[in-house]
Design a protein around this motif. Structure first.
Motif, PDB file in Angstrom:
ATOM      1  N   LEU A 102       0.853  -1.186   0.000  1.00  0.00           N
ATOM      2  CA  LEU A 102       0.000   0.000   0.000  1.00  0.00           C
ATOM      3  C   LEU A 102       0.890   1.238   0.000  1.00  0.00           C
ATOM      4  O   LEU A 102       1.566   1.534   0.983  1.00  0.00           O
ATOM      5  N   GLY A 174      -6.994  -1.294  -6.232  1.00  0.00           N
ATOM      6  CA  GLY A 174      -7.372  -2.413  -5.383  1.00  0.00           C
ATOM      7  C   GLY A 174      -8.343  -3.375  -6.002  1.00  0.00           C
ATOM      8  O   GLY A 174      -8.721  -4.373  -5.358  1.00  0.00           O
ATOM      9  N   GLN A 185     -12.940  -5.633  -4.660  1.00  0.00           N
ATOM     10  CA  GLN A 185     -11.993  -4.531  -4.534  1.00  0.00           C
ATOM     11  C   GLN A 185     -11.506  -4.468  -3.089  1.00  0.00           C
ATOM     12  O   GLN A 185     -12.312  -4.409  -2.159  1.00  0.00           O
ATOM     13  N   ILE A 186     -10.202  -4.530  -2.920  1.00  0.00           N
ATOM     14  CA  ILE A 186      -9.614  -4.478  -1.578  1.00  0.00           C
ATOM     15  C   ILE A 186      -9.916  -3.118  -0.951  1.00  0.00           C
ATOM     16  O   ILE A 186      -9.661  -2.073  -1.543  1.00  0.00           O
ATOM     17  N   LEU A 224      -1.948   0.554  -4.980  1.00  0.00           N
ATOM     18  CA  LEU A 224      -1.637  -0.787  -4.509  1.00  0.00           C
ATOM     19  C   LEU A 224      -0.691  -1.427  -5.517  1.00  0.00           C
ATOM     20  O   LEU A 224      -1.006  -1.488  -6.708  1.00  0.00           O
TER      21      LEU A 224
END
Length: 275
Positions: A102, A174, A185-186, A224
């Motif tokens: 991240l 993400g 989606q993270i 990301l």
């Protein structure tokens, strides 16, 4: 005499505690996403020494108080608190699909404290919400994206990210693409003031309240990076220097303590001896 004895002992305890914190930082220098702890040393509350007496005037007793020696007296130091350093760590390329770093970009500052906000992965830890910067993930037997401890990585829908294999793609925002389809989606949590987070070990942080999502916030930018992990932000050279400084301070207080001990021994065994 006893006052200086206890001051030296307090200094030794404070430096010992600081050494333990620095040692823990060094032990986690290679832990992905680890945030180094900083120790804050403070003095104990100062005491005001005053003579409490009375003066008789015209048959009446009037309080007669005055300071003795310095106006205030310090009674030693202690480690008041440990606060994590949330600065971004360096990126290390691993080439592993499940490793996701991240990279924090523009993040608004907390209007109350002025401290910069922080971005974190959102996790499900035994039904409770936790946060981490350690992106060294893997895929479990059920196809869920998990941390090394087996905690689920959550998506924007609040559910774990599920894939069919570890051969998936993560976009910069993400989004997880698995076999040509969007698997989710993270979610990236935005913490207004990271100093409100509490460390729980294993790279986990706990927040007393709810955290906002950075997804869709125009004031927040991030990336990301798949195949990368964020290294710890421990500065090994600086930490080694601080460990030596803490050791020397402990040693100095130890010598002062020994000197006071010898002085008290002499006062007890020799001063006032008859014959």
């Amino acid at each position: 005499m006893l006052r200086g004895f206890y001051n030296a002992a307090a200094g030794m305890l404070a430096q010992q505690r600081k050494q333990e914190i620095l040692t823990n930082n060094m032990a986690n220098a290679n832990t992905p996403g680890y945030k180094a702890d900083n120790a804050s040393l403070r003095t104990f509350p100062t005491m005001l020494l005053q003579h409490m007496g009375e003066t008789e005037l015209n048959g009446k007793k009037i309080p007669n108080n005055y300071s003795i020696g310095p106006a205030t007296l310090s009674t030693g130091v202690y480690v008041q608190e440990t606060t994590p350093n949330f600065l971004q760590g360096d990126m290390r390329e691993t080439g592993i699909k499940t490793d996701i770093a991240l990279l924090q970009g523009q993040v608004p500052a907390d209007p109350g404290s002025g401290a910069p906000g922080g971005l974190f992965f959102r996790l499900n830890v035994n039904g409770e919400e936790r946060f981490t910067r350690n992106g060294h993930f893997s895929v479990d037997a059920e196809g869920s994206l998990v941390t090394p401890e087996g905690y689920y990585v959550l998506g924007t829908d609040g559910n774990p990210i599920t894939v069919t294999s570890d051969n998936f793609t993560v976009n910069k925002d993400g989004t997880v693409i698995d076999n040509g389809a969007v698997a989710g989606q993270i979610d990236v949590a935005y913490i207004t003031n990271p100093n409100n987070l509490v460390k729980e070990g294993s790279g986990l942080f706990r927040l007393g309240g709810e955290a906002d999502s950075a997804i869709g916030n125009p004031n927040i930018t991030y990336n990301l990076q798949q195949g990368f992990v964020e290294r710890s932000n421990v500065n090994t050279e600086q930490t080694m220097t601080e460990m030596l400084t803490a050791y020397r301070a402990f040693e100095a207080n130890q010598k002062v303590l020994q000197a006071y001990d010898r002085t008290m021994e002499k006062a007890a065994n020799e001063i006032g001896r008859i014959g």
